[in-house]
Design an enzyme around this catalytic site. Structure first.
Site, mmCIF file in Angstrom:
data_model
loop_
_atom_site.group_PDB
_atom_site.id
_atom_site.type_symbol
_atom_site.label_atom_id
_atom_site.label_comp_id
_atom_site.label_asym_id
_atom_site.label_seq_id
_atom_site.Cartn_x
_atom_site.Cartn_y
_atom_site.Cartn_z
ATOM 1 N N THR A 1 1.615 -4.455 4.246
ATOM 2 C CA THR A 1 1.475 -4.760 5.673
ATOM 3 C C THR A 1 0.833 -6.124 5.940
ATOM 4 O O THR A 1 0.948 -6.655 7.041
ATOM 5 C CB THR A 1 0.637 -3.676 6.380
ATOM 6 O OG1 THR A 1 -0.644 -3.608 5.756
ATOM 7 C CG2 THR A 1 1.323 -2.332 6.322
ATOM 8 N N ASP A 2 0.154 -6.690 4.940
ATOM 9 C CA ASP A 2 -0.578 -7.941 5.186
ATOM 10 C C ASP A 2 0.333 -9.086 5.616
ATOM 11 O O ASP A 2 -0.050 -9.925 6.439
ATOM 12 C CB ASP A 2 -1.367 -8.364 3.934
ATOM 13 C CG ASP A 2 -2.539 -7.431 3.640
ATOM 14 O OD1 ASP A 2 -2.766 -6.485 4.409
ATOM 15 O OD2 ASP A 2 -3.229 -7.659 2.619
ATOM 16 N N THR B 1 0.819 -1.220 0.000
ATOM 17 C CA THR B 1 0.000 0.000 0.000
ATOM 18 C C THR B 1 0.847 1.261 0.000
ATOM 19 O O THR B 1 0.472 2.275 -0.591
ATOM 20 C CB THR B 1 -0.935 -0.023 1.235
ATOM 21 O OG1 THR B 1 -1.798 -1.149 1.116
ATOM 22 C CG2 THR B 1 -1.781 1.233 1.327
ATOM 23 N N SER C 1 1.344 -7.431 -0.854
ATOM 24 C CA SER C 1 2.067 -8.436 -0.066
ATOM 25 C C SER C 1 1.367 -9.785 0.080
ATOM 26 O O SER C 1 2.034 -10.779 0.385
ATOM 27 C CB SER C 1 2.489 -7.870 1.289
ATOM 28 O OG SER C 1 1.443 -7.805 2.208
HETATM 29 N N1 ASP Z 1 -3.092 -3.788 2.897
HETATM 30 C C1 ASP Z 1 -1.852 -4.115 2.380
HETATM 31 C C2 ASP Z 1 -0.756 -3.082 2.684
HETATM 32 O O1 ASP Z 1 -0.875 -2.469 3.672
HETATM 33 C C3 ASP Z 1 -1.763 -4.603 1.040
HETATM 34 C C4 ASP Z 1 -0.480 -5.345 1.017
HETATM 35 O O2 ASP Z 1 -0.174 -5.956 2.016
HETATM 36 O O3 ASP Z 1 0.242 -5.242 0.041
HETATM 37 O O4 ASP Z 1 0.190 -2.869 2.021
#
Ligand code: ASP
Length: 326
Positions: free
Chosen positions: A88-89, A12, A56
């Protein structure tokens, strides 16, 4: 001049709206750095490299082998700290993978964002600024891989994403952060990295470690169907490491053939060893040969087991490795 290397993986923090709707990875690491205020005043040389541009959930173990190699190369080339920008995932799995595979005193800091750069109140620039400050901090040396989000510094073995969308999504349940940033300055009181290093072997791509989350009424059929394709299994057990009595035969069957690690689905605390004595209790399962995950959560236990299997570890070494997390 002190050099900090920034490696972009996507997420993200690097996303922008797509023509089809929704945000998707778009910006490279150099563009992310260009959007961070205050870096010019830091007296740091910041170099960038784009390794992947992925959401991710689609990062795989092959990508992590490449990332560990890229981090090592930056350190060997003299970087004083390395920052990885990442979705973050799965950031907590990537951070533990780096913690286990890059044996270094040099700070390796993973960061991301909960809001894309084009959203109101985007948190990426502040997180990246904080991550660079931590990567450059002498006090961050020797702490192993770190995750920096929302001005908090978390150890790779403790950190968890605990909210789907909040900018305060990250914590180290049961332990607390290893430090924080005050007016941009890192204040760290961390514990050293666990003295356990495993090779970032490409063999991780050819192995499958299953993660089975146990729920009320589970009779073991799901495990029976899935377990056969696994080289190792992590059980995310109930409470302190329990399964329903009806599931015990299936668990015991697999534990006789492949390493089965017992962790907890609760999100905090350690699996117990000697409290409960009923069928399916932690005592029963450990007696049947399951490996104690300590306080490692199920996703992290899976990363450790995979790296151990890729290195050819047998039961004794697997048990000893998990003992670092008791
Ligand atoms: N929600 C996710 C992020 O915070 C999407 C990911 O993990 O790429 O990046």
């Amino acid at each position: 001049m002190t050099r900090i290397a920034v490696i972009g993986m996507g997420g993200t923090i690097a996303m922008a709206p797509s023509a089809a709707g929704g945000v998707v990875p778009a910006f490279d690491a150099a563009e992310l750095i260009a959007a961070v205020p205050g870096l010019a005043e830091l007296d740091l040389e910041i170099t960038t490299c784009g390794l992947r541009s992925l959401p991710s959930p689609s990062i795989g173990f092959g990508d992590l082998v490449a990332l560990a190699g890229a981090v090592r190369a930056e350190i060997d080339a003299g970087a004083a700290g390395v920052v990885v920008t990442h979705g973050t995932d799965t950031i907590e799995e990537t951070a533990l993978f780096l913690d286990l595979t890059v044996d270094t005193e040099v700070p390796v800091v993973v960061t991301g964002a909960m809001r894309a750069p084009t959203s109101a109140g985007a948190d990426g620039p502040a997180n990246l600024y904080a991550a660079i400050r931590v990567a450059a901090a002498p006090a961050a040396r020797g702490l192993g891989a770190l995750v920096v989000m929302s001005d908090e510094v978390h150890g790779a073995r403790f950190v968890r994403k605990g909210h789907t969308s909040s900018t305060a999504a990250f914590g180290s349940p049961g332990f607390g952060p290893m430090g924080l940033l005050v007016e941009g300055e890192p204040r760290l009181r961390g514990v050293p990295r666990v003295p356990l290093t495993l090779p970032a072997s490409p063999a991780v791509e050819n192995l499958r470690v299953g993660l089975i989350t146990v729920a009320l009424g589970d009779d073991g059929e799901l495990l029976r169907h899935a377990g056969g394709v696994c080289d190792g299994i992590v059980i995310a057990g109930l409470g302190a490491g329990h399964v329903p009595a009806a599931m015990v035969p299936a668990v015991a069957e697999f534990a006789a053939h492949v390493p089965v690690v017992l962790s907890s689905r609760t999100g905090s605390g350690s699996v117990l060893r000697q409290t409960y004595g009923y069928p399916g209790s932690e005592r029963d399962l450990l007696d049947r040969g399951l490996v104690h995950a300590g306080f490692l959560d199920p996703a992290k236990a899976r990363v450790l087991l995979l790296l151990l299997l890729a290195d050819g570890a047998e039961r004794e070494r697997i048990v000893a490795a998990f003992e670092h997390y008791r």
